[in-house]
Design an enzyme around this catalytic site. Structure first.
Site, PDB file in Angstrom:
ATOM      1  N   ARG A   1       0.734   7.979  -0.527  1.00  0.00           N
ATOM      2  CA  ARG A   1       1.498   6.859  -0.003  1.00  0.00           C
ATOM      3  C   ARG A   1       3.022   7.392   0.728  1.00  0.00           C
ATOM      4  O   ARG A   1       3.532   6.559   1.302  1.00  0.00           O
ATOM      5  CB  ARG A   1       2.086   6.059  -1.136  1.00  0.00           C
ATOM      6  CG  ARG A   1       1.984   4.646  -1.292  1.00  0.00           C
ATOM      7  CD  ARG A   1       0.958   3.937  -0.862  1.00  0.00           C
ATOM      8  NE  ARG A   1       1.136   2.271  -1.202  1.00  0.00           N
ATOM      9  CZ  ARG A   1       0.260   1.410  -1.962  1.00  0.00           C
ATOM     10  NH1 ARG A   1      -0.771   2.039  -2.232  1.00  0.00           N
ATOM     11  NH2 ARG A   1       0.791   0.429  -2.064  1.00  0.00           N
TER      12      ARG A   1
ATOM     13  N   ARG B   1      -3.829 -14.507  -0.582  1.00  0.00           N
ATOM     14  CA  ARG B   1      -4.192 -13.688  -1.791  1.00  0.00           C
ATOM     15  C   ARG B   1      -3.315 -14.403  -2.855  1.00  0.00           C
ATOM     16  O   ARG B   1      -3.994 -14.356  -4.126  1.00  0.00           O
ATOM     17  CB  ARG B   1      -4.256 -12.138  -1.764  1.00  0.00           C
ATOM     18  CG  ARG B   1      -4.877 -11.573  -2.794  1.00  0.00           C
ATOM     19  CD  ARG B   1      -4.940 -10.117  -2.651  1.00  0.00           C
ATOM     20  NE  ARG B   1      -3.529  -9.274  -2.381  1.00  0.00           N
ATOM     21  CZ  ARG B   1      -3.577  -8.038  -2.190  1.00  0.00           C
ATOM     22  NH1 ARG B   1      -4.468  -7.413  -1.813  1.00  0.00           N
ATOM     23  NH2 ARG B   1      -2.217  -7.470  -2.241  1.00  0.00           N
TER      24      ARG B   1
ATOM     25  N   ARG C   1      -0.828 -12.249  -8.109  1.00  0.00           N
ATOM     26  CA  ARG C   1      -0.345 -11.255  -8.077  1.00  0.00           C
ATOM     27  C   ARG C   1       1.214 -11.293  -7.665  1.00  0.00           C
ATOM     28  O   ARG C   1       1.804 -12.045  -7.052  1.00  0.00           O
ATOM     29  CB  ARG C   1      -0.714 -10.180  -7.056  1.00  0.00           C
ATOM     30  CG  ARG C   1      -1.686  -9.211  -7.620  1.00  0.00           C
ATOM     31  CD  ARG C   1      -2.358  -8.323  -6.404  1.00  0.00           C
ATOM     32  NE  ARG C   1      -1.270  -7.223  -6.136  1.00  0.00           N
ATOM     33  CZ  ARG C   1      -1.559  -6.253  -5.452  1.00  0.00           C
ATOM     34  NH1 ARG C   1      -2.769  -6.238  -4.940  1.00  0.00           N
ATOM     35  NH2 ARG C   1      -0.575  -5.536  -4.862  1.00  0.00           N
TER      36      ARG C   1
ATOM     37  N   ARG D   1       7.059  -4.568   1.054  1.00  0.00           N
ATOM     38  CA  ARG D   1       6.061  -3.549   0.961  1.00  0.00           C
ATOM     39  C   ARG D   1       5.623  -3.282   2.445  1.00  0.00           C
ATOM     40  O   ARG D   1       5.103  -1.938   2.476  1.00  0.00           O
ATOM     41  CB  ARG D   1       4.630  -4.093   0.248  1.00  0.00           C
ATOM     42  CG  ARG D   1       5.121  -4.396  -1.538  1.00  0.00           C
ATOM     43  CD  ARG D   1       4.213  -5.190  -2.059  1.00  0.00           C
ATOM     44  NE  ARG D   1       2.878  -4.939  -1.792  1.00  0.00           N
ATOM     45  CZ  ARG D   1       1.708  -5.951  -1.832  1.00  0.00           C
ATOM     46  NH1 ARG D   1       2.298  -7.477  -2.088  1.00  0.00           N
ATOM     47  NH2 ARG D   1       0.819  -5.807  -1.765  1.00  0.00           N
TER      48      ARG D   1
HETATM   49  P1  AMP Z   1      -1.528  -1.513  -4.070  1.00  0.00           P
HETATM   50  O1  AMP Z   1      -2.399  -2.363  -5.010  1.00  0.00           O
HETATM   51  O2  AMP Z   1      -2.272  -0.435  -3.480  1.00  0.00           O
HETATM   52  O3  AMP Z   1      -0.999  -2.514  -2.955  1.00  0.00           O
HETATM   53  O4  AMP Z   1      -0.447  -1.105  -4.867  1.00  0.00           O
HETATM   54  C1  AMP Z   1       0.537  -2.069  -5.611  1.00  0.00           C
HETATM   55  C2  AMP Z   1       1.950  -1.482  -6.008  1.00  0.00           C
HETATM   56  O5  AMP Z   1       1.780  -0.272  -7.009  1.00  0.00           O
HETATM   57  C3  AMP Z   1       2.613  -1.016  -4.944  1.00  0.00           C
HETATM   58  O6  AMP Z   1       3.447  -1.717  -4.268  1.00  0.00           O
HETATM   59  C4  AMP Z   1       3.528   0.119  -5.601  1.00  0.00           C
HETATM   60  O7  AMP Z   1       4.334  -0.159  -6.337  1.00  0.00           O
HETATM   61  C5  AMP Z   1       2.319   0.827  -6.747  1.00  0.00           C
HETATM   62  N1  AMP Z   1       1.700   1.992  -6.067  1.00  0.00           N
HETATM   63  C6  AMP Z   1       0.394   1.828  -5.914  1.00  0.00           C
HETATM   64  N2  AMP Z   1      -0.174   3.123  -5.364  1.00  0.00           N
HETATM   65  C7  AMP Z   1       1.175   3.835  -5.411  1.00  0.00           C
HETATM   66  C8  AMP Z   1       1.524   5.153  -4.929  1.00  0.00           C
HETATM   67  N3  AMP Z   1       0.374   6.038  -4.414  1.00  0.00           N
HETATM   68  N4  AMP Z   1       2.802   5.600  -5.119  1.00  0.00           N
HETATM   69  C9  AMP Z   1       3.778   4.714  -5.472  1.00  0.00           C
HETATM   70  N5  AMP Z   1       3.256   3.665  -5.916  1.00  0.00           N
HETATM   71  C10 AMP Z   1       2.245   3.181  -5.763  1.00  0.00           C
END
Ligand code: AMP
Length: 187
Positions: A88, A127, A133, A144
């Site tokens: 990320r 969603r 969520r 985000r």
């Molecule tokens: P996602 O489901 O991929 O949108 O991730 C949801 C949340 O999980 C993100 O907004 C971050 O807070 C955390 N997260 C997921 N992947 C990462 C990553 N590679 N590095 C840091 N935080 C992460």
């Protein structure tokens, strides 16, 4: 296949990762899903990650990197994997290289699923109604998207520079997007 899937929140990475996982017989590893499972289970990792997730911020690299390293060392990832939501930021990308180097393997492809901001915002709000969520509220979605633009988007140039990047239009019918992805990976 050893691949990373990039793209803004709401581009459909989770849905498409599940389909590619089935198609190519490799596990889809979603850091967001692993964090959410830990939050739900009330584990120490979940308690550590929760405040960052609720704010739409990245969980600290040392936590995330250790979690991914452990996951990639599991048997089912030996023959390939599809990482969804990791790396990320550039630091995580460098750390991923180091993990793969230690395992004696390398990435085959970095797939960017592209989608415009208005479209992904609308998808995320929809969603929110369906999945509920905690991080799908408008201010957190905005945060985000900002984190994506600032920290994650530069990774496309990083992987392009190594000849690993393929870009796939994430808009349109889900089956069509899957077909585009399969074609792009098989290039
Ligand atoms: P996602 O489901 O991929 O949108 O991730 C949801 C949340 O999980 C993100 O907004 C971050 O807070 C955390 N997260 C997921 N992947 C990462 C990553 N590679 N590095 C840091 N935080 C992460």
């Amino acid at each position: 296949m050893r691949a990373v899937l990039l793209g803004p929140p709401g581009a459909g990475k989770g849905t498409q990762a599940a389909r590619l996982s089935e198609r190519f017989g490799v596990p889809a590893i979603s850091t967001g899903d692993i964090f959410r499972a830990n939050v739900k289970g009330g584990t120490p990792l979940g308690r550590r990650a929760q405040e960052y997730m609720n704010a739409g911020a990245l969980v600290p690299d040392e936590v995330t990197n250790a979690m991914v390293r452990a996951r990639l060392e599991e048997d089912d990832a030996a023959a390939g994997f599809l990482l969804d939501g990791y790396p990320r930021n550039p630091e995580q990308a460098v750390e991923l290289d180091s993990m793969l180097g230690d395992l004696g393997v390398a990435l085959d492809v970095a797939i960017e699923l592209t989608a415009d901001v208005d479209e992904v915002t609308a998808r995320l709000l929809k969603r929110a109604e369906i999945e509920g969520r905690a991080d799908d509220t408008e201010p957190v979605i905005r945060k985000r998207l900002e984190v994506y633009a600032t920290s994650t988007a530069p990774l496309t140039a990083f992987y392009a520079g190594r000849g690993l990047l393929v870009q796939v239009d994430g808009l349109g019918d889900i089956d069509e997007v899957t077909a585009r992805l399969v074609a792009a990976v098989a290039r």
